[in-house]
Design a protein around this motif. Structure first.
Motif, PDB file in Angstrom:
ATOM      1  N   ASP A   1       0.832  -1.214   0.000  1.00 61.17           N
ATOM      2  CA  ASP A   1       0.000   0.000   0.000  1.00 61.17           C
ATOM      3  C   ASP A   1       0.862   1.257   0.000  1.00 61.17           C
ATOM      4  N   ALA A   2       2.155   1.094  -0.272  1.00 57.71           N
ATOM      5  CA  ALA A   2       3.096   2.209  -0.132  1.00 57.71           C
ATOM      6  C   ALA A   2       2.720   3.412  -0.989  1.00 57.71           C
TER       7      ALA A   2
ATOM      8  N   SER B   1       3.674  11.492  -1.774  1.00 61.50           N
ATOM      9  CA  SER B   1       3.000  12.703  -2.247  1.00 61.50           C
ATOM     10  C   SER B   1       2.532  12.513  -3.687  1.00 61.50           C
ATOM     11  N   PRO B   2       1.385  13.096  -4.054  1.00 62.16           N
ATOM     12  CA  PRO B   2       0.895  12.986  -5.434  1.00 62.16           C
ATOM     13  C   PRO B   2       1.886  13.537  -6.459  1.00 62.16           C
ATOM     14  N   SER B   3       2.736  14.489  -6.042  1.00 61.59           N
ATOM     15  CA  SER B   3       3.668  15.128  -6.973  1.00 61.59           C
ATOM     16  C   SER B   3       4.870  14.254  -7.305  1.00 61.59           C
ATOM     17  N   VAL B   4       5.087  13.160  -6.562  1.00 63.45           N
ATOM     18  CA  VAL B   4       6.260  12.316  -6.777  1.00 63.45           C
ATOM     19  C   VAL B   4       6.138  11.581  -8.116  1.00 63.45           C
TER      20      VAL B   4
ATOM     21  N   ARG C   1      13.562  17.707  -6.752  1.00 63.80           N
ATOM     22  CA  ARG C   1      13.175  17.837  -5.347  1.00 63.80           C
ATOM     23  C   ARG C   1      11.788  17.283  -5.053  1.00 63.80           C
ATOM     24  N   THR C   2      10.996  17.031  -6.073  1.00 62.53           N
ATOM     25  CA  THR C   2       9.656  16.495  -5.843  1.00 62.53           C
ATOM     26  C   THR C   2       9.619  14.971  -6.013  1.00 62.53           C
ATOM     27  N   ASP C   3      10.788  14.340  -6.090  1.00 60.05           N
ATOM     28  CA  ASP C   3      10.840  12.884  -6.205  1.00 60.05           C
ATOM     29  C   ASP C   3      11.173  12.269  -4.835  1.00 60.05           C
TER      30      ASP C   3
ATOM     31  N   ARG D   1      19.676  18.597  -1.268  1.00 53.92           N
ATOM     32  CA  ARG D   1      19.467  19.072   0.107  1.00 53.92           C
ATOM     33  C   ARG D   1      18.167  18.578   0.721  1.00 53.92           C
ATOM     34  N   GLY D   2      17.632  17.499   0.173  1.00 64.13           N
ATOM     35  CA  GLY D   2      16.497  16.868   0.848  1.00 64.13           C
ATOM     36  C   GLY D   2      15.318  16.573  -0.042  1.00 64.13           C
ATOM     37  N   VAL D   3      15.042  15.282  -0.253  1.00 67.49           N
ATOM     38  CA  VAL D   3      13.843  14.878  -0.994  1.00 67.49           C
ATOM     39  C   VAL D   3      12.997  13.969  -0.103  1.00 67.49           C
ATOM     40  N   GLU D   4      11.801  13.673  -0.575  1.00 73.36           N
ATOM     41  CA  GLU D   4      10.853  12.873   0.210  1.00 73.36           C
ATOM     42  C   GLU D   4      11.403  11.474   0.480  1.00 73.36           C
ATOM     43  N   LEU D   5      11.092  10.981   1.688  1.00 72.17           N
ATOM     44  CA  LEU D   5      11.596   9.684   2.135  1.00 72.17           C
ATOM     45  C   LEU D   5      10.462   8.865   2.731  1.00 72.17           C
TER      46      LEU D   5
END
Length: 358
Positions: free
Chosen positions: A26-27, A32-35, A94-96, A119-123
């Motif tokens: 279910d990941a 985020s929808p933008s990924v 940055r949105t990945d 400098r930081g993306v979604e995890l």
């Protein structure tokens, strides 16, 4: 998705740790929808499961796999660079996102990659070991090792969510489950005595990954960590209590060239910290014996060769928890009453070590 428990980690960037069964497929709903692009970081032993996860995420997203060495061998700057190379060649923005799918070492490395890329993306963290589930994947600490010590290079980077899929823990070898229980017991010693009661009441039941006692112990441990890190994300205060047993434990891991399981090293570290607490006039003999009894029931080690003290002391003095060359140890005034022992006398440290020396 049914029968799941959500534990929220508060702070500047709140997120949920979801505990249940069958969660990893279910990941997609936790991204985020933008990924548009996802990198799944995983060890070789999870290649098939990582492919299944990739397929569950595919569709409009591009999903790539990064297979990294298992355990601490994966926590090296060369491995991080390998992941950065994949992301660079695939034009990650940055949105990945990055997904850490594996044990604690894998989630540490994946978190570090996510924290440092642009400098930081979604995890998203999906731990597959007991240790990863109750400790490494929760709290936003990421890091890699160097030749000089463990986790000396890293960053704080909160995940979007942590999926604690209990089904992922079922296939684990028993010694792996028991090693992970060192961190569960730690949460009992520093904050939640119910965990200790569960272990003492029926150690076989609580370490059975299919049992309700196991799930209860896992949820209590996650709740302890969530409450502490929600208040102190960057380890400027109470979060330091989570290092109980880790100062000596990390030194043992380094001395053993990371061939020991983390839980085994931390078990010895906690007995040492209990003995140090006792010699400092803080912790009762009975509480020290309770440490020994509980960790022994989990078949975790309690001793380490007495002749290695000088090597361990030198490593501890490089530990990231030291301040200005002064050692700091988390000790106990009682069960669930942790405090900091600042710059203890070296004769006291050695006396405590003799209590665990073999």
């Amino acid at each position: 998705m049914t029968d799941h428990t959500t534990i929220t980690v508060a702070g500047e960037t709140p997120y949920d740790v979801v505990v249940g069964r069958g969660l990893r497929l279910d990941a997609a709903q936790y991204l985020s929808p933008s990924v548009a692009k996802v990198l799944i970081v995983h060890p070789p032993t999870l290649a098939t499961a990582a492919e299944e996860l990739r397929e569950s995420l595919s569709g409009e997203r591009q999903v790539l796999l990064a297979e990294i060495p298992d355990a601490e061998a994966g926590k090296r700057v060369e491995v991080a660079a390998f992941c950065w190379q994949i992301m660079g060649q695939a034009d990650f923005t940055r949105t990945d996102a990055v997904i850490g799918f594996g044990g604690g070492a894998t989630t540490d490395l994946a978190g570090f990659v996510a924290a440092t890329w642009l400098r930081g993306v979604e995890l998203l963290q999906i731990p597959t070991t007991v240790l990863g589930t109750v400790d490494a994947a929760v709290g936003g600490k990421t890091g890699i090792n160097t030749a000089e010590g463990k986790n000396l290079v890293g960053a704080f980077h909160a995940p979007r969510a942590v999926l604690a899929d209990l089904d992922a823990l079922g296939p684990l070898p028993r010694n792996e489950v028991l090693a992970g229980f060192a961190e569960i017991a730690k949460c009992g010693f520093i904050a939640e005595p119910e965990i200790l009661d569960l272990i003492e009441q029926d150690v076989d039941a609580v370490t059975d990954t299919d049992s309700e006692q196991f799930r209860r112990a896992v949820e209590l441990s996650i709740a302890v960590k969530a409450e502490i890190v929600g208040e102190d994300f960057r380890e400027s205060g109470r979060r330091e209590f989570l290092n109980y047993g880790h100062t000596l434990g990390h030194a043992i891991e380094h001395t053993e060239r990371y061939q020991w399981r983390h839980g085994a090293a931390v078990s010895i570290g906690m007995v040492y910290a209990a003995e140090l607490s006792n010699l400092a006039g803080r912790l009762s003999d009975e509480a020290v014996e309770r440490h020994r009894s509980i960790l022994s029931s989990l078949t975790l080690p309690l001793e380490y060769p007495v002749g290695r003290w000088k090597t361990l002391l030198a490593t501890m003095q490089r530990d990231k928890k030291a301040r200005g060359g002064m050692l700091r140890f988390i000790v106990l005034d009682d069960i669930a009453r942790p405090t900091v022992l600042q710059a203890p006398d070296q004769s006291l440290l050695f006396s405590a070590y003799q209590e665990i020396g073999s």
